[in-house]
Design a protein around this motif. Structure first.
Motif, short mmCIF file in Angstrom:
data_model
loop_
_atom_site.label_atom_id
_atom_site.label_comp_id
_atom_site.label_asym_id
_atom_site.label_seq_id
_atom_site.Cartn_x
_atom_site.Cartn_y
_atom_site.Cartn_z
N ARG A 236 0.82 -1.21 0.00
CA ARG A 236 0.00 0.00 0.00
C ARG A 236 0.85 1.27 0.00
NH1 ARG A 236 -3.43 -3.00 3.80
NH2 ARG A 236 -5.32 -3.62 2.69
N THR A 237 2.13 1.14 0.40
CA THR A 237 3.00 2.32 0.46
C THR A 237 4.15 2.24 -0.54
OG1 THR A 237 4.35 1.30 2.21
CG2 THR A 237 2.46 2.63 2.90
N GLN A 238 4.17 1.22 -1.40
CA GLN A 238 5.27 1.04 -2.35
C GLN A 238 4.77 1.16 -3.79
OE1 GLN A 238 6.85 -2.86 -1.44
NE2 GLN A 238 8.17 -2.09 0.20
N LYS A 239 5.62 1.72 -4.65
CA LYS A 239 5.31 1.79 -6.07
C LYS A 239 5.59 0.44 -6.72
CE LYS A 239 6.24 6.74 -6.62
NZ LYS A 239 4.88 7.10 -7.09
N PRO A 240 4.89 0.06 -7.75
CA PRO A 240 3.83 0.81 -8.43
C PRO A 240 2.46 0.65 -7.79
CG PRO A 240 4.15 -1.27 -9.54
CD PRO A 240 5.16 -1.23 -8.42
N TRP A 241 2.36 -0.24 -6.77
CA TRP A 241 1.06 -0.59 -6.22
C TRP A 241 0.34 0.59 -5.57
CZ3 TRP A 241 5.54 -3.47 -4.86
CH2 TRP A 241 5.71 -4.64 -5.62
N CYS A 242 1.09 1.44 -4.86
CA CYS A 242 0.44 2.51 -4.10
C CYS A 242 -0.21 3.57 -5.00
CB CYS A 242 1.43 3.17 -3.14
SG CYS A 242 2.78 4.04 -3.95
N ASP A 243 0.19 3.65 -6.27
CA ASP A 243 -0.36 4.65 -7.18
C ASP A 243 -1.62 4.17 -7.89
OD1 ASP A 243 1.69 6.44 -6.62
OD2 ASP A 243 2.99 5.61 -8.19
N ARG A 244 -1.97 2.91 -7.73
CA ARG A 244 -3.13 2.37 -8.41
C ARG A 244 -4.43 2.71 -7.65
NH1 ARG A 244 -0.48 -3.65 -9.49
NH2 ARG A 244 0.97 -3.00 -11.15
N ARG A 245 -5.50 2.85 -8.40
CA ARG A 245 -6.79 3.19 -7.82
C ARG A 245 -7.87 2.23 -8.31
NH1 ARG A 245 -3.72 5.28 -5.18
NH2 ARG A 245 -3.46 7.47 -4.60
N VAL A 246 -8.99 2.22 -7.57
CA VAL A 246 -10.15 1.42 -7.97
C VAL A 246 -11.25 2.38 -8.41
CG1 VAL A 246 -11.94 -0.19 -7.21
CG2 VAL A 246 -9.59 -0.47 -6.40
N PHE A 247 -11.78 2.15 -9.62
CA PHE A 247 -12.84 2.98 -10.17
C PHE A 247 -14.17 2.23 -10.03
CE2 PHE A 247 -8.86 3.99 -12.13
CZ PHE A 247 -8.86 5.37 -12.30
#
Length: 316
Positions: A236-247
């Motif tokens: 949740r605090t590491q890239k690339p994962w932290c930059d992803r969002r749910v629409f």
């Protein structure tokens, strides 16, 4: 107060008020004739109110089929159908009619259950003369507001909302509750059906966050559950994962609700999804969520990339 001085009791008739002042109607439900008369006499003395009567819950439901009172005022402990059962039935069959409980010593537990099941308020029998007027006015005001809103909602032909979530699973439950409320307001689901739709939405949103955006696998959860949740917290605090969002989008009409949930993960091939109804897969973590979604929704589709799910629920 002498019960003989109280208004004449008729199941679906009330004492006549001045024609210039249309009265609000209270359906008084009590198996005790004396208590019915006493409560009715208090109602009749209130400006702008009149009483009709029923001697038990089943008689009250028969009256509600013939005419719609503004408020139901009911005893809790009655034969055939008690106050709790009456509240539950009115909640389903006459959801815009508020119910006020008359509580007495020994009925406290049932009263608490009834409040949790949709009763609007309560007044102790010993305090009716003092508190009933204020309680009726407060409940009526809230009820009229709900009815005015429902008239507008009955005119609604399309309602769409969109949400953008980060990867915090703590957001899932409040969003599901909000969507359930929208379904309830548009009368798309019965209360029991709302729970099932909520379960399906919860599964789909959680999958989008954990499996989609954070890239966690069901296999890891099955074999190393602690590592699964440790990785979830870390990513949740590491890239690339932290930059992803749910629409998330919800499109509601009087006949159907369509929910679309899209993540920004790598996706998967929908054609190789395991059959969740296969007994071999039934107890596996990876099949549970999909089974619930497919069972509780009327239509379920994935896009080609496998990072978007569309679920439809038709009016019940």
């Amino acid at each position: 107060m002498n019960p003989l001085d109280s208004p004449a009791e008729k199941p679906a008739e009330a004492a006549t008020l001045e024609p210039s002042a249309p009265a609000h109607t209270v359906l008084v439900v009590d198996d005790s004739a004396m208590d019915r008369h006493l409560a009715g006499a208090i109602v009749q003395k209130l400006e702008g109110w009149q009483a009709i009567f029923a001697s038990n819950g089943r008689e009250a439901l028969d009256t509600l089929q013939q005419q719609t009172p503004d408020v139901v005022l009911t005893d809790m402990l009655m034969p055939e159908m008690d106050g709790l059962e009456l509240v539950q039935t009115i909640r389903v069959k006459h959801p815009l009619v508020p119910v006020i409980l008359m509580t007495a010593h020994g009925s406290e537990d049932i009263a608490i259950q009834a409040l949790r099941n949709g009763a609007a308020s309560y007044v102790p029998k010993k305090s009716l003369a003092r508190d009933l007027a204020e309680t009726l006015d407060g409940v009526l005001s809230a009820s009229q507001s709900n009815r005015r809103e429902q008239r507008v909602l009955d005119c609604l032909v399309h309602y769409e909302t969109r949400y953008l979530l980060d990867n915090d699973t703590a957001l899932v439950a409040p969003l599901v509750g909000h969507l359930e409320h929208s379904l309830e307001r548009m009368r798309l689901c019965e209360p029991s059906g709302l729970v099932l739709v909520g379960v399906a939405l919860h599964e789909a949103l959680t999958n989008a966050i954990l499996h989609g955006n954070l890239g966690l696998t069901s296999q890891l959860r099955e074999t190393e559950e602690k590592e699964y949740y440790r990785l979830a917290t870390e990513r949740r605090t590491q890239k690339p994962w932290c930059d992803r969002r749910v629409f998330v989008s919800a499109a509601l009409t009087p006949h159907e609700a369509i929910f679309t949930i899209r993540d920004e993960g790598e996706g998967f091939d929908p054609d190789v999804l395991p059959d969740p109804t296969d007994p071999v897969n039934l107890e596996r973590v990876s099949g549970r969520g999909l089974l619930l979604i497919q069972t509780f929704m009327d239509r379920v589709e994935h896009n080609e990339r496998g990072n978007e799910i569309t679920m439809a629920k038709r009016r019940s």
